[in-house]
Design a protein around this motif. Structure first.
Motif, PDB file in Angstrom:
ATOM      1  N   ALA A 105       9.757  58.689  33.220  1.00  0.00           N
ATOM      2  CA  ALA A 105       9.357  60.419  32.292  1.00  0.00           C
ATOM      3  C   ALA A 105       8.259  60.268  31.656  1.00  0.00           C
ATOM      4  CB  ALA A 105      10.019  61.289  31.860  1.00  0.00           C
ATOM      5  N   ASP A 106       7.297  61.564  30.331  1.00  0.00           N
ATOM      6  CA  ASP A 106       5.902  60.893  30.423  1.00  0.00           C
ATOM      7  C   ASP A 106       6.785  59.938  28.605  1.00  0.00           C
ATOM      8  OD1 ASP A 106       4.534  61.234  27.682  1.00  0.00           O
ATOM      9  OD2 ASP A 106       3.624  62.864  29.261  1.00  0.00           O
ATOM     10  N   PRO A 107       6.633  58.850  28.418  1.00  0.00           N
ATOM     11  CA  PRO A 107       7.893  58.443  27.431  1.00  0.00           C
ATOM     12  C   PRO A 107       7.098  58.815  25.045  1.00  0.00           C
ATOM     13  CG  PRO A 107       4.837  57.260  28.012  1.00  0.00           C
ATOM     14  CD  PRO A 107       5.369  58.172  28.792  1.00  0.00           C
ATOM     15  N   ARG A 108       6.251  60.123  25.284  1.00  0.00           N
ATOM     16  CA  ARG A 108       5.849  60.469  24.786  1.00  0.00           C
ATOM     17  C   ARG A 108       7.049  60.779  23.644  1.00  0.00           C
ATOM     18  NH1 ARG A 108       4.674  64.709  28.517  1.00  0.00           N
ATOM     19  NH2 ARG A 108       5.591  66.388  27.447  1.00  0.00           N
ATOM     20  N   GLY A 109       8.195  61.349  23.513  1.00  0.00           N
ATOM     21  CA  GLY A 109       9.176  61.571  23.882  1.00  0.00           C
ATOM     22  C   GLY A 109      10.419  60.378  23.322  1.00  0.00           C
ATOM     23  N   LYS A 110      10.137  59.162  23.796  1.00  0.00           N
ATOM     24  CA  LYS A 110      11.272  58.579  23.179  1.00  0.00           C
ATOM     25  C   LYS A 110      11.059  57.870  22.668  1.00  0.00           C
ATOM     26  CE  LYS A 110      10.807  57.973  28.928  1.00  0.00           C
ATOM     27  NZ  LYS A 110      11.059  56.969  30.320  1.00  0.00           N
ATOM     28  N   ARG A 111      12.188  56.934  21.897  1.00  0.00           N
ATOM     29  CA  ARG A 111      11.940  55.836  20.865  1.00  0.00           C
ATOM     30  C   ARG A 111      11.767  55.261  21.320  1.00  0.00           C
ATOM     31  NH1 ARG A 111      17.887  58.154  18.353  1.00  0.00           N
ATOM     32  NH2 ARG A 111      17.529  60.709  18.118  1.00  0.00           N
ATOM     33  N   ASP A 112      12.327  54.861  21.974  1.00  0.00           N
ATOM     34  CA  ASP A 112      12.315  53.605  23.430  1.00  0.00           C
ATOM     35  C   ASP A 112      11.612  53.492  24.596  1.00  0.00           C
ATOM     36  OD1 ASP A 112      12.096  50.839  24.613  1.00  0.00           O
ATOM     37  OD2 ASP A 112      13.495  49.927  22.801  1.00  0.00           O
ATOM     38  N   PRO A 113      10.573  53.115  24.768  1.00  0.00           N
ATOM     39  CA  PRO A 113       9.924  53.199  26.863  1.00  0.00           C
ATOM     40  C   PRO A 113      10.738  52.915  27.747  1.00  0.00           C
ATOM     41  CG  PRO A 113       9.308  51.401  24.869  1.00  0.00           C
ATOM     42  CD  PRO A 113       9.160  51.506  24.302  1.00  0.00           C
ATOM     43  N   ARG A 114      12.281  51.838  26.853  1.00  0.00           N
ATOM     44  CA  ARG A 114      13.087  51.675  27.818  1.00  0.00           C
ATOM     45  C   ARG A 114      14.184  52.862  27.991  1.00  0.00           C
ATOM     46  NH1 ARG A 114      11.967  45.698  25.665  1.00  0.00           N
ATOM     47  NH2 ARG A 114      11.578  47.389  23.529  1.00  0.00           N
ATOM     48  N   ASP A 115      13.917  53.554  27.287  1.00  0.00           N
ATOM     49  CA  ASP A 115      15.181  54.721  27.189  1.00  0.00           C
ATOM     50  C   ASP A 115      14.700  55.569  28.913  1.00  0.00           C
ATOM     51  OD1 ASP A 115      16.092  54.110  24.924  1.00  0.00           O
ATOM     52  OD2 ASP A 115      15.060  55.740  23.487  1.00  0.00           O
ATOM     53  N   PHE A 116      15.891  55.762  29.043  1.00  0.00           N
ATOM     54  CA  PHE A 116      16.266  56.636  30.755  1.00  0.00           C
ATOM     55  C   PHE A 116      16.070  58.544  30.379  1.00  0.00           C
ATOM     56  CE2 PHE A 116      19.913  54.053  30.718  1.00  0.00           C
ATOM     57  CZ  PHE A 116      21.078  55.223  30.668  1.00  0.00           C
ATOM     58  N   ALA A 117      15.496  58.966  30.895  1.00  0.00           N
ATOM     59  CA  ALA A 117      16.075  60.328  31.213  1.00  0.00           C
ATOM     60  C   ALA A 117      17.382  60.816  30.723  1.00  0.00           C
ATOM     61  CB  ALA A 117      15.082  60.942  31.813  1.00  0.00           C
ATOM     62  N   LEU A 118      17.860  61.225  30.599  1.00  0.00           N
ATOM     63  CA  LEU A 118      19.112  62.493  31.682  1.00  0.00           C
ATOM     64  C   LEU A 118      18.767  63.553  31.644  1.00  0.00           C
ATOM     65  CD1 LEU A 118      21.635  60.684  28.179  1.00  0.00           C
ATOM     66  CD2 LEU A 118      21.193  60.076  30.703  1.00  0.00           C
ATOM     67  N   TRP A 119      18.130  64.646  31.018  1.00  0.00           N
ATOM     68  CA  TRP A 119      17.254  65.769  32.167  1.00  0.00           C
ATOM     69  C   TRP A 119      16.106  66.000  31.628  1.00  0.00           C
ATOM     70  CZ3 TRP A 119      20.942  69.875  33.480  1.00  0.00           C
ATOM     71  CH2 TRP A 119      20.477  70.779  33.228  1.00  0.00           C
ATOM     72  N   LYS A 120      15.718  66.780  32.209  1.00  0.00           N
ATOM     73  CA  LYS A 120      14.281  66.272  33.002  1.00  0.00           C
ATOM     74  C   LYS A 120      13.866  67.810  31.868  1.00  0.00           C
ATOM     75  CE  LYS A 120      13.249  63.313  35.462  1.00  0.00           C
ATOM     76  NZ  LYS A 120      11.923  62.589  36.768  1.00  0.00           N
ATOM     77  N   GLY A 170      15.924  72.830  32.868  1.00  0.00           N
ATOM     78  CA  GLY A 170      15.475  71.706  33.318  1.00  0.00           C
ATOM     79  C   GLY A 170      16.909  71.370  34.358  1.00  0.00           C
ATOM     80  N   ARG A 171      16.291  70.026  34.725  1.00  0.00           N
ATOM     81  CA  ARG A 171      17.128  69.217  35.946  1.00  0.00           C
ATOM     82  C   ARG A 171      17.750  68.019  35.211  1.00  0.00           C
ATOM     83  NH1 ARG A 171      13.845  66.102  38.910  1.00  0.00           N
ATOM     84  NH2 ARG A 171      11.141  67.053  38.070  1.00  0.00           N
ATOM     85  N   PRO A 172      18.793  67.106  35.982  1.00  0.00           N
ATOM     86  CA  PRO A 172      19.151  66.323  35.898  1.00  0.00           C
ATOM     87  C   PRO A 172      18.310  64.940  36.040  1.00  0.00           C
ATOM     88  CG  PRO A 172      20.500  66.894  37.395  1.00  0.00           C
ATOM     89  CD  PRO A 172      19.748  68.152  36.933  1.00  0.00           C
ATOM     90  N   GLY A 173      18.153  64.228  35.395  1.00  0.00           N
ATOM     91  CA  GLY A 173      17.681  62.739  35.741  1.00  0.00           C
ATOM     92  C   GLY A 173      18.898  62.236  36.938  1.00  0.00           C
TER      93      GLY A 173
END
Length: 467
Positions: free
Chosen positions: A172-187, A206-209
């Motif tokens: 996912a686009d990293p702009r909304g992440k606290r850490d770039p390694r955080d992964f998407a649970l919901w898109k 949306g849809r699930p990660g």
């Protein structure tokens, strides 16, 4: 000897002990149905089918769950490229996958959940992770929700990595992440995506990660703790690492053991669509029978990479035909009630199928020797043992799943007849060459070639195949 398996998380061969005596729960990550399945995809299905069969043969009641990912970035992209609805592509490719599994006698799972049918369970799990402080909604208004890897101290435990050494999650686009390694649970849904590829949620449509799907479905059908989680070795990171992290962060024990099958490679690289080296199952089955393709896969250990070649596939097919030929000459008896001790030992040793197949070959050799000596009764007993061992591997040629002839449209008697006729001609050709009567040898070669059969002279003798 009790079953021992290589547990990927412990990186060792360990004693398998089920959570509940006599019962085993297995969850295997199925495929993302974006395109036709190739032989590399099907290997996982075959390998874990053998595990399931062996556990059942060992007296366990097995609940086997294998999911389908039918909503994903790749599905949306491919469907758009083809100008068709995403759900239509997913449905068609799921049918192709089902046909490929059935062709290779991979038994249907106890249940095969699809991601799109379990969105409420995924939303519920994401809400629990937010409540426990392990997930957060992106503050940028995208509608995305991420797992906070820094909040979970054990992140990286499955693959024995430190978070600081990991690459950013590129899901996912990293702009909304606290850490770039955080992964998407919901898109959150994007304007460029079809409305049908989204579901309502507390964070907007949306849809699930990808990763949350398996955690939710495994929990629904196997409970918060189950025995074995399986899949291809390429899924260890990030998919299985993320599955374990989010499930344990939610308070679930999740999988006790992790098992991963190796790749089928071409030119040393993983077989994949992106490399352009995939071999779709229907095309491969134009060359060999389905039972022969399964034998080729089963004969290799599930943790060993297999460098695919048609030469090796043809050699495996010929080896299996020798087993079938013995069974036919011995009268195709019913399978015996007990398995040979050496076969049991091989299978209990981390599903040692190469050693198990060697036991079968040894039995066939002994049986053929008895037939040659006129000891029909003894050979029949050995054939019964061979059928029992083949059945555990899903390779009994008399299993109704093979359509009664162990092949799609193949006729074993015809194959054996052709084999015998060609063998006779090759023997005459060898005699002519030994007598330096090369004109006769060439005439026999041309006669065979005219029949649509290709000859290859090797140091071990002439080999033939039908064009």
């Amino acid at each position: 000897m009790a079953l021992r398996i290589y547990d990927t998380a412990q990186r060792d061969v360990v004693d398998f002990v089920p959570l509940v005596e006599g019962q085993v729960g297995i969850y295997v990550c199925g495929l993302t149905v974006q395109s036709e399945p190739h032989v590399g995809h099907i290997r996982s299905g075959v390998n874990f089918d053998v595990l399931r069969r062996w556990l059942s043969a060992s007296g366990h009641d097995v609940t086997f769950i294998r999911n389908i990912t039918d909503i994903d970035d790749k599905i949306l992209t491919k469907a758009a490229e083809q100008g068709r609805p995403w759900w239509n592509l997913a449905y068609d490719m799921h049918r192709e996958l089902t046909r490929a599994y059935a062709a290779l006698n991979v038994a249907p799972p106890t249940y095969e959940p699809a991601a799109t049918g379990h969105v409420p369970e995924m939303v519920e799990l994401i809400e629990l992770l937010i409540e426990r402080g392990h997930a957060y909604a992106a503050p940028d208004g995208s509608g995305d929700v991420y797992f906070d890897v820094q909040s979970f101290e054990a992140y990286g435990a499955l693959t024995h990595q430190k978070t600081a050494d990991m690459e950013p999650a590129a899901d996912a686009d990293p702009r909304g992440k606290r850490d770039p390694r955080d992964f998407a649970l919901w898109k959150g849904r994007k304007d460029s995506e079809p409305e049908t590829a989204s579901w309502p949620s507390p964070w907007g449509r949306g849809r699930p990660g990808w990763h949350i799907e398996c955690s939710a479905m495994a929990g629904k059908y196997l409970g918060q703790a189950f025995d074995i989680h399986g899949g291809g070795v390429d899924l260890r990171f990030p998919h299985h690492e993320n599955e374990q992290a989010q499930s344990k962060a939610a308070g679930h024990a999740f999988a006790t053991y992790w098992m991963h099958n190796a790749w089928i490679t071409t030119a040393g690289e993983k077989m994949s669509k992106s490399l352009g080296n995939s071999l779709v199952v229907p095309e491969v089955l134009k060359r060999v029978r389905p039972i022969e393709l399964r034998f080729y896969m089963v004969a290799a250990h599930y943790r060993s990479n297999v460098e695919f070649s048609f030469e090796a596939l043809d050699e495996a097919a010929q080896g299996f035909r020798r087993i079938e030929g013995f069974l036919e000459r011995a009268g195709l008896p019913e399978a015996s009630d007990e398995l040979r001790a050496a076969f049991v030992d091989a299978m209990d040793d981390d599903l040692g199928t190469p050693a198990a197949v060697a036991v079968i070959y040894d039995a066939v050799r002994d049986g053929n020797k008895l037939l040659g000596e006129g000891e029909t009764e003894g050979a029949t007993g050995i054939a019964a043992d061979v059928r029992a061992m083949l059945d555990v591997l899903g390779l009994d040629p008399l299993d109704p799943a093979w359509g009664g002839a162990a092949a799609s449209g193949a006729n074993d008697k015809l194959t054996n007849a052709v084999d015998a006729l060609v063998a006779g001609l090759l023997e005459q050709r060898a005699e002519a060459r030994a007598a330096k009567d090369f004109a006769t040898a060439d005439a026999i070669r041309d006669r065979i070639k005219t029949a649509g059969i290709t000859l290859e002279d090797t140091p071990a003798g002439a080999k033939w195949s039908i064009d």
